[in-house]
Write a protein that holds these residues in place. Sequence first.
Motif, PDB file in Angstrom:
ATOM      1  N   GLY A  18      -3.103 -11.642  -4.769  1.00 56.53           N
ATOM      2  CA  GLY A  18      -3.173 -10.785  -3.589  1.00 56.53           C
ATOM      3  C   GLY A  18      -4.568 -10.381  -3.160  1.00 56.53           C
ATOM      4  O   GLY A  18      -4.735  -9.697  -2.156  1.00 56.53           O
ATOM      5  N   ALA A  51      -7.434  -6.354  -0.252  1.00 59.43           N
ATOM      6  CA  ALA A  51      -6.165  -5.846  -0.785  1.00 59.43           C
ATOM      7  C   ALA A  51      -5.439  -4.931   0.191  1.00 59.43           C
ATOM      8  O   ALA A  51      -4.315  -4.506  -0.075  1.00 59.43           O
ATOM      9  CB  ALA A  51      -6.394  -5.121  -2.113  1.00 59.43           C
ATOM     10  N   LYS A 105      -0.559  -4.725  -0.803  1.00 62.86           N
ATOM     11  CA  LYS A 105      -0.383  -5.680  -1.890  1.00 62.86           C
ATOM     12  C   LYS A 105       0.964  -5.422  -2.550  1.00 62.86           C
ATOM     13  O   LYS A 105       1.256  -4.283  -2.902  1.00 62.86           O
ATOM     14  CB  LYS A 105      -1.511  -5.544  -2.915  1.00 62.86           C
ATOM     15  CG  LYS A 105      -1.513  -6.692  -3.929  1.00 62.86           C
ATOM     16  CD  LYS A 105      -2.370  -6.391  -5.117  1.00 62.86           C
ATOM     17  CE  LYS A 105      -3.859  -6.437  -4.777  1.00 62.86           C
ATOM     18  NZ  LYS A 105      -4.680  -6.343  -6.004  1.00 62.86           N
ATOM     19  N   THR A 128      -0.940  -9.850  -0.443  1.00 65.67           N
ATOM     20  CA  THR A 128      -1.239  -8.729   0.436  1.00 65.67           C
ATOM     21  C   THR A 128      -0.832  -9.136   1.842  1.00 65.67           C
ATOM     22  O   THR A 128      -1.424 -10.047   2.430  1.00 65.67           O
ATOM     23  CB  THR A 128      -2.734  -8.366   0.380  1.00 65.67           C
ATOM     24  OG1 THR A 128      -3.057  -7.966  -0.955  1.00 65.67           O
ATOM     25  CG2 THR A 128      -3.037  -7.220   1.332  1.00 65.67           C
TER      26      THR A 128
END
Length: 130
Positions: free
Chosen positions: A70, A95, A107, A117
């Motif tokens: 992410g 993020a 995320k 994310t």
Amino acid sequence: MINASEDFIKNYPMIFAQSRENPLGVHYWGIECGSGWFGLLEALCERVQAHVDHQKIEQVVFKQVKEKFGDLRIYYSGGDEYINAAIDMAEAFSAIVCENCGAPGVKQRLKGGWIKTVCQACISEFESRV
Ligand SMILES: [Zn+2]
């Protein structure tokens, strides 16, 4: 949706330097993340190259740009403390930016176990890929 294209990459030929691993004509080789982060990458490249030029430090070369758990991850050579901090900030900021479209994102663990994310609108698009 925030539009972003990989066109910015051609403005930073030193950062995305041609090499054996980056064959001529494949100018965005090594970028393995969604276009939602391109705006963030563009802002980063602008500051990185300006700093290299002004401080006359070793050229920063992005070897690989990818998504991992992410987050944006950038593997690079060259740089100094300023560059390290700028890249660290860009990675941290990723993020909260949807990797798919650039809108504010969260995320989260998606169906299938992937940590991405993404914004609410893009969750279904990501989940349809797994
Ligand atoms: Zn999105």
